[in-house]
Design a protein around this motif. Structure first.
Motif, PDB file in Angstrom:
ATOM      1  N   ASP A  18       0.694  -1.396   0.074  1.00  0.00           N
ATOM      2  CA  ASP A  18       0.135  -0.164   0.041  1.00  0.00           C
ATOM      3  C   ASP A  18       0.889   1.309  -0.003  1.00  0.00           C
ATOM      4  O   ASP A  18       0.617   2.334  -0.906  1.00  0.00           O
ATOM      5  CB  ASP A  18      -0.925   0.003   1.296  1.00  0.00           C
ATOM      6  N   ALA A  19       1.771   1.356   0.880  1.00  0.00           N
ATOM      7  CA  ALA A  19       2.755   2.466   0.910  1.00  0.00           C
ATOM      8  C   ALA A  19       3.520   2.462  -0.413  1.00  0.00           C
ATOM      9  O   ALA A  19       3.648   3.800  -0.802  1.00  0.00           O
ATOM     10  CB  ALA A  19       3.743   2.201   2.035  1.00  0.00           C
ATOM     11  N   GLU A  20       4.175   1.710  -0.848  1.00  0.00           N
ATOM     12  CA  GLU A  20       4.743   1.760  -2.115  1.00  0.00           C
ATOM     13  C   GLU A  20       4.031   2.271  -3.155  1.00  0.00           C
ATOM     14  O   GLU A  20       4.566   2.966  -3.835  1.00  0.00           O
ATOM     15  CB  GLU A  20       5.250   0.470  -2.714  1.00  0.00           C
ATOM     16  N   ILE A  85       6.548   5.525   6.534  1.00  0.00           N
ATOM     17  CA  ILE A  85       7.311   4.345   7.183  1.00  0.00           C
ATOM     18  C   ILE A  85       6.336   3.123   7.415  1.00  0.00           C
ATOM     19  O   ILE A  85       5.317   3.530   8.459  1.00  0.00           O
ATOM     20  CB  ILE A  85       8.369   4.831   8.394  1.00  0.00           C
ATOM     21  N   ASP A  86       6.572   2.114   7.052  1.00  0.00           N
ATOM     22  CA  ASP A  86       5.679   1.189   7.478  1.00  0.00           C
ATOM     23  C   ASP A  86       6.223   0.112   8.330  1.00  0.00           C
ATOM     24  O   ASP A  86       7.576  -0.282   8.054  1.00  0.00           O
ATOM     25  CB  ASP A  86       5.176   0.421   6.316  1.00  0.00           C
ATOM     26  N   GLU A 175      -6.536  -1.817  -5.100  1.00  0.00           N
ATOM     27  CA  GLU A 175      -6.729  -0.311  -5.213  1.00  0.00           C
ATOM     28  C   GLU A 175      -7.701   0.188  -4.618  1.00  0.00           C
ATOM     29  O   GLU A 175      -7.358   1.637  -4.384  1.00  0.00           O
ATOM     30  CB  GLU A 175      -7.447  -0.610  -6.944  1.00  0.00           C
ATOM     31  N   GLU A 176      -8.731  -0.050  -4.073  1.00  0.00           N
ATOM     32  CA  GLU A 176      -9.497   0.685  -3.037  1.00  0.00           C
ATOM     33  C   GLU A 176      -8.941   1.069  -1.708  1.00  0.00           C
ATOM     34  O   GLU A 176      -9.050   2.111  -1.245  1.00  0.00           O
ATOM     35  CB  GLU A 176     -10.940  -0.391  -2.571  1.00  0.00           C
ATOM     36  N   ILE A 177      -8.174   0.154  -1.440  1.00  0.00           N
ATOM     37  CA  ILE A 177      -7.326   0.350  -0.028  1.00  0.00           C
ATOM     38  C   ILE A 177      -6.327   1.587   0.002  1.00  0.00           C
ATOM     39  O   ILE A 177      -6.338   2.215   0.428  1.00  0.00           O
ATOM     40  CB  ILE A 177      -6.492  -1.213   0.369  1.00  0.00           C
ATOM     41  N   GLU A 180      -8.160   4.787  -0.515  1.00  0.00           N
ATOM     42  CA  GLU A 180      -8.617   5.210   0.728  1.00  0.00           C
ATOM     43  C   GLU A 180      -7.397   5.727   1.608  1.00  0.00           C
ATOM     44  O   GLU A 180      -7.499   6.958   2.110  1.00  0.00           O
ATOM     45  CB  GLU A 180      -9.315   4.030   1.527  1.00  0.00           C
ATOM     46  N   MET A 181      -6.206   5.076   1.428  1.00  0.00           N
ATOM     47  CA  MET A 181      -5.138   5.538   2.336  1.00  0.00           C
ATOM     48  C   MET A 181      -4.593   6.833   1.729  1.00  0.00           C
ATOM     49  O   MET A 181      -4.208   7.798   2.472  1.00  0.00           O
ATOM     50  CB  MET A 181      -4.110   4.271   2.311  1.00  0.00           C
ATOM     51  N   GLY A 182      -4.487   6.740   0.284  1.00  0.00           N
ATOM     52  CA  GLY A 182      -3.937   7.953  -0.247  1.00  0.00           C
ATOM     53  C   GLY A 182      -4.678   9.173  -0.186  1.00  0.00           C
ATOM     54  O   GLY A 182      -3.979  10.285   0.017  1.00  0.00           O
TER      55      GLY A 182
END
Length: 189
Positions: A18-20, A85-86, A175-177, A180-182
């Protein structure tokens, strides 16, 4: 002022992916994975790398001095002012060490801690299905889950009190996760 986002989640929650993806979508964001940084050090076969490997191979947390040094060096050397940072913090000791560091550094703001929540079954299926390294087996996974879940309530309580904990489901479509996070991260920068 640099803005820091931490992403926590069980092994296999998707936090690194997700973070990448968020960092790839936004040139103003630098992403570091605690696990990747530690595995990269192990790959060098340096003295520090060999010490780290002793912990990682058993699913244990590396000593606080190593973890905080890795994290703070990454923050100081980040090419952007927004850093994700994850995989950190994984213990109250790590949380307290970072919190102490942040208190002494007025050029850095911890904007949010994002928890990517997945069921243990989902996490297990993902980790054992990827077999990325020697640490991706049932025994090590079980230990990693235990190491992750034992301090989780205290970590959640600490960041909830500071009003910076955001929980996102990691069970859906990637893609949805990521969307939402972005969107959440962009709302904080």
């Amino acid at each position: 002022m640099k803005k820091l986002f931490l992403i926590i989640g069980a092994p296999g929650s998707g936090k690194t992916t997700d973070a990448e993806l968020i960092a790839q979508q936004n040139d103003a964001i630098t992403h570091y994975s605690t696990g990747d940084m530690l595995r990269a050090e192990v790959a060098t076969k340096s003295e520090l790398g060999l010490e780290i490997e002793k912990y990682i191979s058993k699913g244990l947390i590396v000593p606080i001095e190593v973890a905080i040094k890795t994290i703070t060096n990454a923050i100081k050397n980040a090419p952007t002012d927004i850093i994700i940072i994850d995989g950190y913090p994984r213990s109250m000791e790590q949380l307290n060490a970072l919190d102490e560091y942040l208190l002494g550094d007025s050029s850095l703001e911890l904007c949010s801690v994002i928890e990517v929540h997945v069921s243990e079954d989902t996490a297990r299926d993902r980790v054992l299905g990827r077999a990325r390294g020697a640490d991706d087996n049932t025994e090590v996974f079980d230990n990693r889950m235990k190491v992750y879940t034992e301090p989780l309530a205290d970590i959640q309580a600490f960041y909830t009190t500071k009003n910076i904990l955001k929980v996102i489901s990691g069970e859906g479509i990637i893609e949805e996760i990521v969307s939402e996070m972005g969107t959440f991260i962009n709302s904080k920068i």
